[in-house]
Write a protein that holds these residues in place. Structure first.
Motif, PDB file in Angstrom:
ATOM      1  N   LEU A  35       0.812  -1.220   0.000  1.00  0.00           N
ATOM      2  CA  LEU A  35       0.000   0.000   0.000  1.00  0.00           C
ATOM      3  C   LEU A  35       0.844   1.268   0.000  1.00  0.00           C
ATOM      4  O   LEU A  35       0.645   2.154  -0.827  1.00  0.00           O
ATOM      5  CB  LEU A  35      -0.953  -0.009   1.192  1.00  0.00           C
ATOM      6  CG  LEU A  35      -1.893   1.183   1.301  1.00  0.00           C
ATOM      7  CD1 LEU A  35      -2.800   1.275   0.082  1.00  0.00           C
ATOM      8  CD2 LEU A  35      -2.717   1.088   2.562  1.00  0.00           C
ATOM      9  N   TRP A  36       1.782   1.380   0.938  1.00  0.00           N
ATOM     10  CA  TRP A  36       2.538   2.619   1.035  1.00  0.00           C
ATOM     11  C   TRP A  36       3.423   2.867  -0.193  1.00  0.00           C
ATOM     12  O   TRP A  36       3.424   3.988  -0.727  1.00  0.00           O
ATOM     13  CB  TRP A  36       3.336   2.655   2.329  1.00  0.00           C
ATOM     14  CG  TRP A  36       4.142   3.906   2.488  1.00  0.00           C
ATOM     15  CD1 TRP A  36       5.471   3.988   2.742  1.00  0.00           C
ATOM     16  CD2 TRP A  36       3.688   5.267   2.394  1.00  0.00           C
ATOM     17  NE1 TRP A  36       5.868   5.288   2.798  1.00  0.00           N
ATOM     18  CE2 TRP A  36       4.794   6.105   2.593  1.00  0.00           C
ATOM     19  CE3 TRP A  36       2.458   5.860   2.140  1.00  0.00           C
ATOM     20  CZ2 TRP A  36       4.713   7.496   2.549  1.00  0.00           C
ATOM     21  CZ3 TRP A  36       2.373   7.248   2.094  1.00  0.00           C
ATOM     22  CH2 TRP A  36       3.482   8.045   2.304  1.00  0.00           C
ATOM     23  N   PRO A  37       4.161   1.866  -0.696  1.00  0.00           N
ATOM     24  CA  PRO A  37       4.919   2.119  -1.929  1.00  0.00           C
ATOM     25  C   PRO A  37       4.026   2.500  -3.116  1.00  0.00           C
ATOM     26  O   PRO A  37       4.390   3.357  -3.927  1.00  0.00           O
ATOM     27  CB  PRO A  37       5.646   0.794  -2.186  1.00  0.00           C
ATOM     28  CG  PRO A  37       5.761   0.168  -0.843  1.00  0.00           C
ATOM     29  CD  PRO A  37       4.507   0.568  -0.119  1.00  0.00           C
ATOM     30  N   ALA A  38       2.850   1.891  -3.219  1.00  0.00           N
ATOM     31  CA  ALA A  38       1.923   2.244  -4.297  1.00  0.00           C
ATOM     32  C   ALA A  38       1.451   3.686  -4.139  1.00  0.00           C
ATOM     33  O   ALA A  38       1.359   4.430  -5.125  1.00  0.00           O
ATOM     34  CB  ALA A  38       0.735   1.285  -4.316  1.00  0.00           C
ATOM     35  N   ALA A  39       1.167   4.089  -2.916  1.00  0.00           N
ATOM     36  CA  ALA A  39       0.742   5.474  -2.655  1.00  0.00           C
ATOM     37  C   ALA A  39       1.861   6.451  -3.026  1.00  0.00           C
ATOM     38  O   ALA A  39       1.603   7.483  -3.655  1.00  0.00           O
ATOM     39  CB  ALA A  39       0.344   5.629  -1.189  1.00  0.00           C
ATOM     40  N   ARG A  40       3.076   6.124  -2.635  1.00  0.00           N
ATOM     41  CA  ARG A  40       4.212   7.000  -2.977  1.00  0.00           C
ATOM     42  C   ARG A  40       4.384   7.104  -4.485  1.00  0.00           C
ATOM     43  O   ARG A  40       4.632   8.185  -5.016  1.00  0.00           O
ATOM     44  CB  ARG A  40       5.503   6.494  -2.329  1.00  0.00           C
ATOM     45  CG  ARG A  40       5.577   6.794  -0.851  1.00  0.00           C
ATOM     46  CD  ARG A  40       6.975   6.630  -0.261  1.00  0.00           C
ATOM     47  NE  ARG A  40       7.818   5.687  -0.963  1.00  0.00           N
ATOM     48  CZ  ARG A  40       8.260   4.534  -0.485  1.00  0.00           C
ATOM     49  NH1 ARG A  40       7.929   4.170   0.723  1.00  0.00           N
ATOM     50  NH2 ARG A  40       9.040   3.752  -1.194  1.00  0.00           N
ATOM     51  N   MET A  41       4.263   5.970  -5.165  1.00  0.00           N
ATOM     52  CA  MET A  41       4.397   5.973  -6.621  1.00  0.00           C
ATOM     53  C   MET A  41       3.342   6.872  -7.262  1.00  0.00           C
ATOM     54  O   MET A  41       3.622   7.590  -8.224  1.00  0.00           O
ATOM     55  CB  MET A  41       4.268   4.551  -7.169  1.00  0.00           C
ATOM     56  CG  MET A  41       4.401   4.464  -8.647  1.00  0.00           C
ATOM     57  SD  MET A  41       4.246   2.738  -9.138  1.00  0.00           S
ATOM     58  CE  MET A  41       4.480   2.902 -10.868  1.00  0.00           C
ATOM     59  N   ALA A  42       2.132   6.837  -6.721  1.00  0.00           N
ATOM     60  CA  ALA A  42       1.029   7.645  -7.242  1.00  0.00           C
ATOM     61  C   ALA A  42       1.090   9.087  -6.742  1.00  0.00           C
ATOM     62  O   ALA A  42       0.261   9.911  -7.137  1.00  0.00           O
ATOM     63  CB  ALA A  42      -0.306   7.013  -6.846  1.00  0.00           C
ATOM     64  N   ARG A  43       2.058   9.361  -5.860  1.00  0.00           N
ATOM     65  CA  ARG A  43       2.201  10.687  -5.241  1.00  0.00           C
ATOM     66  C   ARG A  43       0.955  11.068  -4.455  1.00  0.00           C
ATOM     67  O   ARG A  43       0.445  12.188  -4.535  1.00  0.00           O
ATOM     68  CB  ARG A  43       2.535  11.739  -6.297  1.00  0.00           C
ATOM     69  CG  ARG A  43       3.830  11.463  -7.014  1.00  0.00           C
ATOM     70  CD  ARG A  43       4.176  12.561  -7.987  1.00  0.00           C
ATOM     71  NE  ARG A  43       5.315  12.151  -8.780  1.00  0.00           N
ATOM     72  CZ  ARG A  43       5.355  12.159 -10.103  1.00  0.00           C
ATOM     73  NH1 ARG A  43       4.318  12.580 -10.783  1.00  0.00           N
ATOM     74  NH2 ARG A  43       6.420  11.763 -10.758  1.00  0.00           N
ATOM     75  N   LEU A  44       0.456  10.073  -3.684  1.00  0.00           N
ATOM     76  CA  LEU A  44      -0.717  10.258  -2.847  1.00  0.00           C
ATOM     77  C   LEU A  44      -0.373   9.957  -1.399  1.00  0.00           C
ATOM     78  O   LEU A  44       0.579   9.230  -1.127  1.00  0.00           O
ATOM     79  CB  LEU A  44      -1.838   9.292  -3.282  1.00  0.00           C
ATOM     80  CG  LEU A  44      -2.380   9.420  -4.698  1.00  0.00           C
ATOM     81  CD1 LEU A  44      -3.347   8.278  -4.985  1.00  0.00           C
ATOM     82  CD2 LEU A  44      -3.050  10.760  -4.911  1.00  0.00           C
ATOM     83  N   THR A  45      -1.190  10.472  -0.485  1.00  0.00           N
ATOM     84  CA  THR A  45      -1.076  10.054   0.906  1.00  0.00           C
ATOM     85  C   THR A  45      -1.677   8.662   1.009  1.00  0.00           C
ATOM     86  O   THR A  45      -2.365   8.187   0.092  1.00  0.00           O
ATOM     87  CB  THR A  45      -1.861  10.995   1.844  1.00  0.00           C
ATOM     88  OG1 THR A  45      -3.257  10.881   1.557  1.00  0.00           O
ATOM     89  CG2 THR A  45      -1.405  12.442   1.702  1.00  0.00           C
ATOM     90  N   ARG A  46      -1.457   8.021   2.132  1.00  0.00           N
ATOM     91  CA  ARG A  46      -2.032   6.686   2.329  1.00  0.00           C
ATOM     92  C   ARG A  46      -3.556   6.744   2.249  1.00  0.00           C
ATOM     93  O   ARG A  46      -4.185   5.907   1.613  1.00  0.00           O
ATOM     94  CB  ARG A  46      -1.572   6.125   3.676  1.00  0.00           C
ATOM     95  CG  ARG A  46      -2.125   4.748   3.951  1.00  0.00           C
ATOM     96  CD  ARG A  46      -1.754   4.274   5.341  1.00  0.00           C
ATOM     97  NE  ARG A  46      -2.551   3.133   5.676  1.00  0.00           N
ATOM     98  CZ  ARG A  46      -2.081   1.914   5.854  1.00  0.00           C
ATOM     99  NH1 ARG A  46      -0.803   1.694   5.748  1.00  0.00           N
ATOM    100  NH2 ARG A  46      -2.887   0.922   6.157  1.00  0.00           N
ATOM    101  N   LEU A  47      -4.144   7.753   2.884  1.00  0.00           N
ATOM    102  CA  LEU A  47      -5.605   7.885   2.865  1.00  0.00           C
ATOM    103  C   LEU A  47      -6.120   8.122   1.443  1.00  0.00           C
ATOM    104  O   LEU A  47      -7.111   7.517   1.028  1.00  0.00           O
ATOM    105  CB  LEU A  47      -6.054   9.013   3.791  1.00  0.00           C
ATOM    106  CG  LEU A  47      -7.557   9.265   3.874  1.00  0.00           C
ATOM    107  CD1 LEU A  47      -8.295   8.014   4.322  1.00  0.00           C
ATOM    108  CD2 LEU A  47      -7.852  10.417   4.804  1.00  0.00           C
ATOM    109  N   GLU A  48      -5.454   8.979   0.695  1.00  0.00           N
ATOM    110  CA  GLU A  48      -5.861   9.226  -0.686  1.00  0.00           C
ATOM    111  C   GLU A  48      -5.771   7.944  -1.520  1.00  0.00           C
ATOM    112  O   GLU A  48      -6.637   7.677  -2.358  1.00  0.00           O
ATOM    113  CB  GLU A  48      -4.990  10.316  -1.317  1.00  0.00           C
ATOM    114  CG  GLU A  48      -5.236  11.703  -0.752  1.00  0.00           C
ATOM    115  CD  GLU A  48      -4.186  12.709  -1.187  1.00  0.00           C
ATOM    116  OE1 GLU A  48      -4.538  13.908  -1.281  1.00  0.00           O
ATOM    117  OE2 GLU A  48      -3.018  12.326  -1.429  1.00  0.00           O
TER     118      GLU A  48
END
Length: 83
Positions: free
Chosen positions: A36-49
């Motif tokens: 989850l967190w690496p995917a969020a970072r890749m998408a340039r999103l927060t974890r909640l987003e």
């Protein structure tokens, strides 16, 4: 190595660069290629987003294994015996 998606391809897919990045990240998470967190970072999103984007696509955030579920069931049965 950067991944390049041409403007023509984005236009054909009716996606902005940001939307494509989010979609790609969600699909990598769904396939189990990214947590989850690496995917969020890749998408340039927060974890909640990221969780919101996954929910929009009906992609479950938590995917327990059979072993985890069996452990939970055993705990619940033990708790039920004590009641």
């Amino acid at each position: 190595m950067p991944l390049v998606i041409s403007d023509d391809m984005l236009l054909a897919a009716n996606l902005t660069e940001r939307e494509a990045l989010i979609e790609f990240s969600c699909r990598l998470f769904e396939a189990g290629k990214l947590d989850l967190w690496p995917a969020a970072r890749m998408a340039r999103l927060t974890r909640l987003e990221m969780e919101v984007e996954l929910a929009k696509r009906q992609i479950p955030i938590y995917r327990p294994t059979t072993q985890q579920l069996e452990k939970e069931i055993a705990s619940l049965e033990k708790f039920g015996d004590q009641a």
